[in-house]
Design a protein around this motif. Structure first.
Motif, short mmCIF file in Angstrom:
data_model
loop_
_atom_site.label_atom_id
_atom_site.label_comp_id
_atom_site.label_asym_id
_atom_site.label_seq_id
_atom_site.Cartn_x
_atom_site.Cartn_y
_atom_site.Cartn_z
N LYS A 25 0.83 -1.20 0.00
CA LYS A 25 0.00 0.00 0.00
C LYS A 25 0.87 1.25 0.00
N GLN A 26 0.46 2.26 -0.80
CA GLN A 26 1.21 3.52 -0.83
C GLN A 26 1.02 4.23 0.50
N LEU A 27 2.10 4.78 1.03
CA LEU A 27 2.09 5.39 2.36
C LEU A 27 2.34 6.88 2.31
N GLY A 28 1.81 7.54 3.31
CA GLY A 28 2.08 8.96 3.54
C GLY A 28 2.65 9.12 4.93
N LYS A 45 17.37 -6.49 16.59
CA LYS A 45 18.18 -5.32 16.93
C LYS A 45 17.55 -4.04 16.37
N ARG A 46 18.01 -2.92 16.89
CA ARG A 46 17.59 -1.61 16.39
C ARG A 46 18.57 -1.15 15.31
N THR A 47 18.61 -1.89 14.23
CA THR A 47 19.51 -1.57 13.13
C THR A 47 18.71 -1.28 11.87
N LYS A 48 19.36 -0.62 10.91
CA LYS A 48 18.70 -0.32 9.64
C LYS A 48 18.26 -1.60 8.94
N GLU A 49 19.06 -2.64 9.07
CA GLU A 49 18.75 -3.90 8.39
C GLU A 49 17.50 -4.58 8.95
N ASN A 50 17.14 -4.27 10.19
CA ASN A 50 15.99 -4.92 10.83
C ASN A 50 14.72 -4.06 10.78
N ILE A 51 14.81 -2.86 10.23
CA ILE A 51 13.65 -1.96 10.19
C ILE A 51 13.02 -2.01 8.81
N ARG A 52 11.70 -2.12 8.78
CA ARG A 52 10.93 -2.08 7.54
C ARG A 52 9.87 -1.00 7.67
N LEU A 53 9.52 -0.37 6.57
CA LEU A 53 8.44 0.60 6.53
C LEU A 53 7.14 -0.17 6.35
N ALA A 54 6.17 0.07 7.22
CA ALA A 54 4.91 -0.68 7.15
C ALA A 54 3.73 0.26 7.41
N VAL A 76 -2.62 -14.97 2.69
CA VAL A 76 -3.90 -15.55 3.12
C VAL A 76 -4.76 -14.47 3.78
N LEU A 77 -4.14 -13.65 4.63
CA LEU A 77 -4.87 -12.60 5.32
C LEU A 77 -5.40 -11.55 4.35
N LEU A 78 -4.58 -11.16 3.39
CA LEU A 78 -5.02 -10.16 2.41
C LEU A 78 -6.17 -10.68 1.56
N GLY A 81 -9.35 -10.50 3.39
CA GLY A 81 -9.77 -9.17 3.80
C GLY A 81 -9.59 -8.93 5.29
N TYR A 82 -8.66 -9.65 5.89
CA TYR A 82 -8.45 -9.61 7.34
C TYR A 82 -8.15 -8.19 7.84
N MET A 83 -7.37 -7.44 7.11
CA MET A 83 -6.96 -6.11 7.56
C MET A 83 -8.13 -5.14 7.67
N GLU A 84 -9.20 -5.42 6.95
CA GLU A 84 -10.36 -4.53 6.96
C GLU A 84 -11.44 -4.99 7.93
#
Length: 108
Positions: A25-28, A45-54, A76-78, A81-84
């Motif tokens: 999904k496009q994010l703002g 860890k709190r590293t760049k490699e472990n962080i994802r934009l969600a 399966v969730l998408l 329609g689980y998120m909605e």
């Protein structure tokens, strides 16, 4: 009170990436969150490699599930329609799909 460091980290990621790492999904600025792919409670860890934009919905639904397990569950969730769904609908869906969203036990 919110920490500005978390928000600035998310905004830095948003400059590079424009979509949720999980559902696409496009994010703002208001809908983007920084997610730990391997949850901190499981040794992530709190590293760049472990962080994802969600998006908020994916980050909230993922909870403390490790990212690799979440990526197997997400299609399966998408499709369902689980998120909605409302909380009541989500509880009913999980009862009909045992083991689908089993959160690992957090070791203290």
């Amino acid at each position: 009170m919110r920490r500005k460091t978390k928000n600035s980290r998310t905004l830095k990621l948003l400059k590079k990436l424009k979509n949720c790492s999980y559902c696409g999904k496009q994010l703002g600025p208001c809908s983007a969150t920084a997610d730990h792919f391997m949850p901190r409670c499981m040794g992530g860890k709190r590293t760049k490699e472990n962080i994802r934009l969600a998006c908020k919905k994916c980050n909230g639904a993922k909870g403390s599930i490790p990212g690799d397990q979440w990526m197997k569950t997400l299609p399966v969730l998408l499709e369902a329609g689980y998120m909605e769904m409302s909380r009541k609908e989500k509880r009913a869906w999980r009862k009909g799909h045992p083991g689908m969203l089993e959160y690992p036990q957090v070791q203290s």
